[in-house]
Design an enzyme around this catalytic site. Sequence first.
Site, PDB file in Angstrom:
ATOM      1  N   ARG A 147     -42.772  18.550 -74.579  1.00 47.40           N
ATOM      2  CA  ARG A 147     -44.173  18.620 -74.288  1.00 47.40           C
ATOM      3  C   ARG A 147     -44.745  18.847 -75.325  1.00 47.40           C
ATOM      4  O   ARG A 147     -44.283  19.140 -76.472  1.00 47.40           O
ATOM      5  CB  ARG A 147     -43.996  20.254 -73.524  1.00 47.40           C
ATOM      6  CG  ARG A 147     -43.078  20.159 -72.304  1.00 47.40           C
ATOM      7  CD  ARG A 147     -43.120  21.856 -71.533  1.00 47.40           C
ATOM      8  NE  ARG A 147     -42.329  21.868 -70.231  1.00 47.40           N
ATOM      9  CZ  ARG A 147     -41.156  22.267 -70.361  1.00 47.40           C
ATOM     10  NH1 ARG A 147     -40.535  22.396 -71.324  1.00 47.40           N
ATOM     11  NH2 ARG A 147     -40.445  22.220 -68.931  1.00 47.40           N
ATOM     12  N   LYS A 171     -40.204  26.342 -71.919  1.00 43.98           N
ATOM     13  CA  LYS A 171     -40.717  27.230 -71.003  1.00 43.98           C
ATOM     14  C   LYS A 171     -39.528  28.362 -70.726  1.00 43.98           C
ATOM     15  O   LYS A 171     -38.181  28.250 -70.590  1.00 43.98           O
ATOM     16  CB  LYS A 171     -40.943  26.713 -69.718  1.00 43.98           C
ATOM     17  CG  LYS A 171     -42.326  25.808 -70.084  1.00 43.98           C
ATOM     18  CD  LYS A 171     -43.015  25.506 -68.460  1.00 43.98           C
ATOM     19  CE  LYS A 171     -44.176  24.678 -68.926  1.00 43.98           C
ATOM     20  NZ  LYS A 171     -44.725  24.148 -67.495  1.00 43.98           N
ATOM     21  N   HIS A 240     -48.792  14.134 -72.436  1.00 45.21           N
ATOM     22  CA  HIS A 240     -47.954  14.047 -71.224  1.00 45.21           C
ATOM     23  C   HIS A 240     -47.775  12.648 -70.557  1.00 45.21           C
ATOM     24  O   HIS A 240     -46.885  12.567 -69.962  1.00 45.21           O
ATOM     25  CB  HIS A 240     -48.704  14.971 -69.930  1.00 45.21           C
ATOM     26  CG  HIS A 240     -47.713  15.883 -69.640  1.00 45.21           C
ATOM     27  ND1 HIS A 240     -47.158  16.932 -70.214  1.00 45.21           N
ATOM     28  CD2 HIS A 240     -47.298  16.255 -68.226  1.00 45.21           C
ATOM     29  CE1 HIS A 240     -46.750  17.712 -69.448  1.00 45.21           C
ATOM     30  NE2 HIS A 240     -46.538  17.214 -68.234  1.00 45.21           N
ATOM     31  N   ARG A 243     -44.626  11.798 -72.140  1.00 41.78           N
ATOM     32  CA  ARG A 243     -43.438  12.443 -71.457  1.00 41.78           C
ATOM     33  C   ARG A 243     -43.161  11.754 -70.189  1.00 41.78           C
ATOM     34  O   ARG A 243     -41.899  11.849 -70.062  1.00 41.78           O
ATOM     35  CB  ARG A 243     -43.827  13.910 -71.573  1.00 41.78           C
ATOM     36  CG  ARG A 243     -42.818  14.570 -70.756  1.00 41.78           C
ATOM     37  CD  ARG A 243     -43.175  16.159 -70.923  1.00 41.78           C
ATOM     38  NE  ARG A 243     -42.647  17.119 -69.834  1.00 41.78           N
ATOM     39  CZ  ARG A 243     -41.448  17.826 -69.977  1.00 41.78           C
ATOM     40  NH1 ARG A 243     -40.826  17.636 -71.120  1.00 41.78           N
ATOM     41  NH2 ARG A 243     -41.086  18.624 -69.174  1.00 41.78           N
ATOM     42  N   HIS A 266     -36.880  21.165 -67.235  1.00 46.98           N
ATOM     43  CA  HIS A 266     -37.006  21.572 -65.760  1.00 46.98           C
ATOM     44  C   HIS A 266     -36.091  22.528 -65.398  1.00 46.98           C
ATOM     45  O   HIS A 266     -34.631  22.161 -65.302  1.00 46.98           O
ATOM     46  CB  HIS A 266     -37.285  20.237 -64.701  1.00 46.98           C
ATOM     47  CG  HIS A 266     -38.177  19.606 -65.179  1.00 46.98           C
ATOM     48  ND1 HIS A 266     -38.341  18.251 -64.696  1.00 46.98           N
ATOM     49  CD2 HIS A 266     -39.348  19.588 -65.912  1.00 46.98           C
ATOM     50  CE1 HIS A 266     -39.362  17.818 -64.966  1.00 46.98           C
ATOM     51  NE2 HIS A 266     -40.386  18.555 -65.656  1.00 46.98           N
ATOM     52  N   TYR A 275     -39.808  11.810 -60.264  1.00 46.46           N
ATOM     53  CA  TYR A 275     -39.776  10.498 -60.937  1.00 46.46           C
ATOM     54  C   TYR A 275     -38.945   9.809 -60.153  1.00 46.46           C
ATOM     55  O   TYR A 275     -38.804   8.443 -60.404  1.00 46.46           O
ATOM     56  CB  TYR A 275     -39.095  10.807 -62.313  1.00 46.46           C
ATOM     57  CG  TYR A 275     -39.918  11.751 -63.251  1.00 46.46           C
ATOM     58  CD1 TYR A 275     -41.050  10.971 -63.821  1.00 46.46           C
ATOM     59  CD2 TYR A 275     -39.901  12.989 -63.521  1.00 46.46           C
ATOM     60  CE1 TYR A 275     -42.073  11.644 -64.685  1.00 46.46           C
ATOM     61  CE2 TYR A 275     -40.739  13.562 -64.227  1.00 46.46           C
ATOM     62  CZ  TYR A 275     -41.589  13.174 -64.844  1.00 46.46           C
ATOM     63  OH  TYR A 275     -42.673  13.947 -65.439  1.00 46.46           O
TER      64      TYR A 275
END
Length: 300
Positions: A147, A171, A240, A243, A266, A275
């Site tokens: 990220r 995150k 992004h 990514r 994730h 994806y």
Amino acid sequence: MNLADDVRRFIDHLANERGLSPRTVTAYQRDLDSFVTVMAEQQVEVAGAVTEHHVRALVARRHRQGLGGRSIQRLLSSVRTFYRYLMREGRASLNPATGVRAPKSPRKLPETLDPEAIDALLAFKADTPIAIRDKAIMELFYSSGLRLSELAGLTWDRLDLSSGLVTVTGKGNRQRMVPLGTKAADALTHWRKARAAIAPFEEPHVFVSQHGKPISVRNIQDRIRYWARHQGLPRHVHPHLLRHSFASHVLESSGDLRAVQEMLGHADISTTQIYTHLDFQHLAEVYDKAHPRARKKGDA
């Protein structure tokens, strides 16, 4: 008092008593004007006569007219808030929008660059410290799917160039270890040598500005945009996008959704599953072009 009068009183309440911003008040006004218009067409003129059936008809109509799921959800939120006000004022006994849900919006697929476009983006000659840095940034984005905030905050102690690994804190303060490609490792090695000319050795951040301070996310975005233009790419390129391209290309080659989930950081695999839609979309395009039975009549 008719429905339109109630809406006028409610809008006045939002602006003068609750002190909401003019922009927010305008949004409520627009939604509720639409609501009043459709109710009038159904010959419903007072607030107490509106039922859930009427609200569902409103949603169906707006959906047929092309209004997206998020916009319809906002419309319903405005109607619910309006009726909560009416119930407090004693002008309605129930909220007809409570049980109504907006249709789901189709999930927007992330855009990607194909491998040829990635090669074109990274084909510039890195002959200054800043160009060397920029190439290392983009190689790392595409190599490891970081990220933007993760890359900007990366420190040297998190990089193991000899083993080809980078440790990332993402995150939720979750750590993950991501492979580092050979080209990214080479670019980072080159940058580490060039970096000495603009940053002190004790600065822990990998990527620094021309003044030797940790680079900002805005600076990273601007530099990637600059190189995309410089290299003649016909579209907006942003971190992004690199990514997304990483995730799509790894999944297309490996088919390992769980591994891609781990590398992207994730928490929920459903986030990564978008994806697979990109992958199947690519496969469908290949099939349509290659399979004899897929060709439309007259395409031969």
